[in-house]
Design a protein around this motif. Sequence first.
Motif, PDB file in Angstrom:
ATOM      1  N   THR A  91     -24.261  73.601 -99.560  1.00  0.00           N
ATOM      2  CA  THR A  91     -23.708  74.464 -98.509  1.00  0.00           C
ATOM      3  C   THR A  91     -23.906  73.925 -97.098  1.00  0.00           C
ATOM      4  O   THR A  91     -23.308  74.444 -96.157  1.00  0.00           O
ATOM      5  CB  THR A  91     -24.354  75.863 -98.592  1.00  0.00           C
ATOM      6  OG1 THR A  91     -25.774  75.739 -98.432  1.00  0.00           O
ATOM      7  CG2 THR A  91     -24.046  76.526 -99.932  1.00  0.00           C
ATOM      8  N   ALA A  92     -24.728  72.911 -96.927  1.00  0.00           N
ATOM      9  CA  ALA A  92     -25.022  72.403 -95.573  1.00  0.00           C
ATOM     10  C   ALA A  92     -24.897  70.885 -95.542  1.00  0.00           C
ATOM     11  O   ALA A  92     -25.223  70.197 -96.515  1.00  0.00           O
ATOM     12  CB  ALA A  92     -26.424  72.808 -95.138  1.00  0.00           C
ATOM     13  N   ALA A  93     -24.390  70.389 -94.430  1.00  0.00           N
ATOM     14  CA  ALA A  93     -24.301  68.932 -94.251  1.00  0.00           C
ATOM     15  C   ALA A  93     -25.697  68.330 -94.131  1.00  0.00           C
ATOM     16  O   ALA A  93     -26.629  68.965 -93.626  1.00  0.00           O
ATOM     17  CB  ALA A  93     -23.489  68.609 -93.012  1.00  0.00           C
ATOM     18  N   ARG A  94     -25.839  67.121 -94.635  1.00  0.00           N
ATOM     19  CA  ARG A  94     -27.109  66.413 -94.522  1.00  0.00           C
ATOM     20  C   ARG A  94     -26.864  65.140 -93.707  1.00  0.00           C
ATOM     21  O   ARG A  94     -26.015  64.319 -94.050  1.00  0.00           O
ATOM     22  CB  ARG A  94     -27.642  66.014 -95.898  1.00  0.00           C
ATOM     23  CG  ARG A  94     -27.918  67.198 -96.810  1.00  0.00           C
ATOM     24  CD  ARG A  94     -29.101  68.007 -96.371  1.00  0.00           C
ATOM     25  NE  ARG A  94     -30.342  67.222 -96.370  1.00  0.00           N
ATOM     26  CZ  ARG A  94     -31.528  67.738 -96.069  1.00  0.00           C
ATOM     27  NH1 ARG A  94     -31.634  69.017 -95.711  1.00  0.00           N
ATOM     28  NH2 ARG A  94     -32.600  66.981 -96.108  1.00  0.00           N
ATOM     29  N   ASP A  95     -27.596  64.999 -92.593  1.00  0.00           N
ATOM     30  CA  ASP A  95     -27.486  63.804 -91.753  1.00  0.00           C
ATOM     31  C   ASP A  95     -28.676  62.878 -91.999  1.00  0.00           C
ATOM     32  O   ASP A  95     -29.802  63.334 -92.267  1.00  0.00           O
ATOM     33  CB  ASP A  95     -27.443  64.177 -90.269  1.00  0.00           C
ATOM     34  CG  ASP A  95     -26.118  64.786 -89.858  1.00  0.00           C
ATOM     35  OD1 ASP A  95     -25.155  64.688 -90.649  1.00  0.00           O
ATOM     36  OD2 ASP A  95     -26.050  65.354 -88.753  1.00  0.00           O
ATOM     37  N   GLY A  96     -28.418  61.604 -91.887  1.00  0.00           N
ATOM     38  CA  GLY A  96     -29.472  60.608 -92.009  1.00  0.00           C
ATOM     39  C   GLY A  96     -29.141  59.410 -91.121  1.00  0.00           C
ATOM     40  O   GLY A  96     -28.029  59.277 -90.603  1.00  0.00           O
ATOM     41  N   ALA A  97     -30.107  58.543 -90.925  1.00  0.00           N
ATOM     42  CA  ALA A  97     -29.899  57.348 -90.104  1.00  0.00           C
ATOM     43  C   ALA A  97     -30.849  56.249 -90.575  1.00  0.00           C
ATOM     44  O   ALA A  97     -31.889  56.519 -91.178  1.00  0.00           O
ATOM     45  CB  ALA A  97     -30.134  57.642 -88.630  1.00  0.00           C
ATOM     46  N   THR A  98     -30.444  55.059 -90.323  1.00  0.00           N
ATOM     47  CA  THR A  98     -31.281  53.895 -90.612  1.00  0.00           C
ATOM     48  C   THR A  98     -31.022  52.833 -89.556  1.00  0.00           C
ATOM     49  O   THR A  98     -30.199  53.037 -88.641  1.00  0.00           O
ATOM     50  CB  THR A  98     -31.013  53.346 -92.030  1.00  0.00           C
ATOM     51  OG1 THR A  98     -31.978  52.328 -92.338  1.00  0.00           O
ATOM     52  CG2 THR A  98     -29.615  52.740 -92.124  1.00  0.00           C
ATOM     53  N   ASN A  99     -31.701  51.718 -89.670  1.00  0.00           N
ATOM     54  CA  ASN A  99     -31.504  50.621 -88.714  1.00  0.00           C
ATOM     55  C   ASN A  99     -31.297  49.304 -89.448  1.00  0.00           C
ATOM     56  O   ASN A  99     -31.991  49.013 -90.432  1.00  0.00           O
ATOM     57  CB  ASN A  99     -32.714  50.485 -87.783  1.00  0.00           C
ATOM     58  CG  ASN A  99     -32.759  51.580 -86.738  1.00  0.00           C
ATOM     59  OD1 ASN A  99     -32.026  51.552 -85.761  1.00  0.00           O
ATOM     60  ND2 ASN A  99     -33.630  52.549 -86.961  1.00  0.00           N
ATOM     61  N   LEU A 100     -30.332  48.555 -88.961  1.00  0.00           N
ATOM     62  CA  LEU A 100     -30.173  47.156 -89.360  1.00  0.00           C
ATOM     63  C   LEU A 100     -30.884  46.301 -88.316  1.00  0.00           C
ATOM     64  O   LEU A 100     -30.995  46.696 -87.146  1.00  0.00           O
ATOM     65  CB  LEU A 100     -28.699  46.773 -89.441  1.00  0.00           C
ATOM     66  CG  LEU A 100     -27.799  47.648 -90.318  1.00  0.00           C
ATOM     67  CD1 LEU A 100     -26.355  47.180 -90.216  1.00  0.00           C
ATOM     68  CD2 LEU A 100     -28.273  47.615 -91.756  1.00  0.00           C
ATOM     69  N   SER A 101     -31.353  45.142 -88.732  1.00  0.00           N
ATOM     70  CA  SER A 101     -32.002  44.217 -87.804  1.00  0.00           C
ATOM     71  C   SER A 101     -31.214  42.911 -87.784  1.00  0.00           C
ATOM     72  O   SER A 101     -31.088  42.236 -88.817  1.00  0.00           O
ATOM     73  CB  SER A 101     -33.446  43.946 -88.227  1.00  0.00           C
ATOM     74  OG  SER A 101     -34.078  43.046 -87.334  1.00  0.00           O
ATOM     75  N   VAL A 102     -30.651  42.574 -86.623  1.00  0.00           N
ATOM     76  CA  VAL A 102     -29.823  41.374 -86.468  1.00  0.00           C
ATOM     77  C   VAL A 102     -30.542  40.396 -85.548  1.00  0.00           C
ATOM     78  O   VAL A 102     -30.928  40.756 -84.429  1.00  0.00           O
ATOM     79  CB  VAL A 102     -28.438  41.716 -85.888  1.00  0.00           C
ATOM     80  CG1 VAL A 102     -27.615  40.449 -85.686  1.00  0.00           C
ATOM     81  CG2 VAL A 102     -27.705  42.686 -86.813  1.00  0.00           C
ATOM     82  N   THR A 103     -30.731  39.171 -86.029  1.00  0.00           N
ATOM     83  CA  THR A 103     -31.352  38.121 -85.220  1.00  0.00           C
ATOM     84  C   THR A 103     -30.365  36.980 -85.075  1.00  0.00           C
ATOM     85  O   THR A 103     -29.961  36.376 -86.076  1.00  0.00           O
ATOM     86  CB  THR A 103     -32.648  37.604 -85.878  1.00  0.00           C
ATOM     87  OG1 THR A 103     -33.536  38.704 -86.094  1.00  0.00           O
ATOM     88  CG2 THR A 103     -33.329  36.567 -84.993  1.00  0.00           C
ATOM     89  N   CYS A 104     -29.956  36.703 -83.820  1.00  0.00           N
ATOM     90  CA  CYS A 104     -28.961  35.662 -83.559  1.00  0.00           C
ATOM     91  C   CYS A 104     -29.464  34.690 -82.492  1.00  0.00           C
ATOM     92  O   CYS A 104     -30.280  35.050 -81.633  1.00  0.00           O
ATOM     93  CB  CYS A 104     -27.638  36.267 -83.086  1.00  0.00           C
ATOM     94  SG  CYS A 104     -26.764  37.189 -84.363  1.00  0.00           S
ATOM     95  N   THR A 105     -28.941  33.486 -82.537  1.00  0.00           N
ATOM     96  CA  THR A 105     -29.255  32.483 -81.532  1.00  0.00           C
ATOM     97  C   THR A 105     -28.951  33.021 -80.140  1.00  0.00           C
ATOM     98  O   THR A 105     -27.954  33.720 -79.939  1.00  0.00           O
ATOM     99  CB  THR A 105     -28.419  31.218 -81.777  1.00  0.00           C
ATOM    100  OG1 THR A 105     -28.502  30.855 -83.157  1.00  0.00           O
ATOM    101  CG2 THR A 105     -28.908  30.056 -80.922  1.00  0.00           C
ATOM    102  N   ARG A 106     -29.816  32.687 -79.192  1.00  0.00           N
ATOM    103  CA  ARG A 106     -29.674  33.219 -77.833  1.00  0.00           C
ATOM    104  C   ARG A 106     -28.299  32.894 -77.248  1.00  0.00           C
ATOM    105  O   ARG A 106     -27.820  31.774 -77.332  1.00  0.00           O
ATOM    106  CB  ARG A 106     -30.776  32.642 -76.925  1.00  0.00           C
ATOM    107  CG  ARG A 106     -30.845  33.293 -75.563  1.00  0.00           C
ATOM    108  CD  ARG A 106     -32.210  33.071 -74.927  1.00  0.00           C
ATOM    109  NE  ARG A 106     -32.498  31.679 -74.639  1.00  0.00           N
ATOM    110  CZ  ARG A 106     -32.281  31.108 -73.459  1.00  0.00           C
ATOM    111  NH1 ARG A 106     -31.770  31.805 -72.466  1.00  0.00           N
ATOM    112  NH2 ARG A 106     -32.588  29.848 -73.268  1.00  0.00           N
TER     113      ARG A 106
END
Length: 316
Positions: free
Chosen positions: A207-222
């Motif tokens: 009956t109710a929406a469920r929200d969630g979140a996560t994080n990706l980690s991106v490492t790139c050349t400067r």
Amino acid sequence: MKPLLRLFAVLALLAFAPLAAAQSCSIDTQSLQFGVQQGLPTGQIDMTTTIVVSCPRGIGAIITGYNVCVSIDAGSGSGSTVADRRMSLASPAGSFRYQLYTDGAHSQVFGNTAATGVNVTFPWLDGTPSRSIVVHGRVPANQNGQAVGTYTSQLTVTMYEQGALFGTPASCGNAPAATRTFQASLQLQPSCTITAQPLDFGVYSPTAARDGATNLSVTCTRNGAWSLALDGGSVAGDVNNRRMRLGAGPATINYQLYSNAARTSVWGAAAICPPGVSCLGTGAAQSVPVYGRVPAGQGAKASGTYVDTVTATVTY
């Protein structure tokens, strides 16, 4: 007999007399290209270039012997010295260390004086018109933190020369006779890595929406630009209709992934730079939030853990 003896004596005196004439030999150079480095840290890169020394060896000239030395300066790279040569990038400022050697074992640094360079000779009556000097270049491994771009250094080659009739001088002297330049270069292209954490929606509610979140980690050349895409998942394969499945059965739960906290922009298979994120590499890990929602009104579901596997792709 006496005139002949006098003539021979004159020739003997001339045989080893140094030439006072202007430059007779010449040098030619080629660029030293270390190629393309994909991301950091660097691996060891070994490349070579050639300096060609040419002296007159035609009829008449062959009676002259030459002693030639060649040296290479520190180069134009920012902060470069002969002991610690550098190729540099103007903006953003940065440099790569490299070195030039006279030997294939990379043990003798190619110096900037006649005594610390390379010596070649052209004996009189030797008709070979040129000598090739191999310059051995090395970029050491494990250099890190540089920005994307082409790093260069302009180097000056100096030739020292002495010539003598009917003989070969013992040294090349210390007076520069000619100079040429060549460029050392290395192109750094971006590279990225990505890691992900699970997105846990918690306990399902019909009956109710469920929200969630996560994080990706991106490492790139400067200074390397990047963007990110999320596919439709392993269950549905559709970015507009993402679903999680219970085991291998038919039971599924709909959900969606978004690039913004308001959950209005679906994150799809087209690579984007998500809002609020600087999609320019820093050389360090950059955190990228991913927002999810399980919409309400999906009715009762069989108990258990529903799973979908989403592939994140970073483009650079």
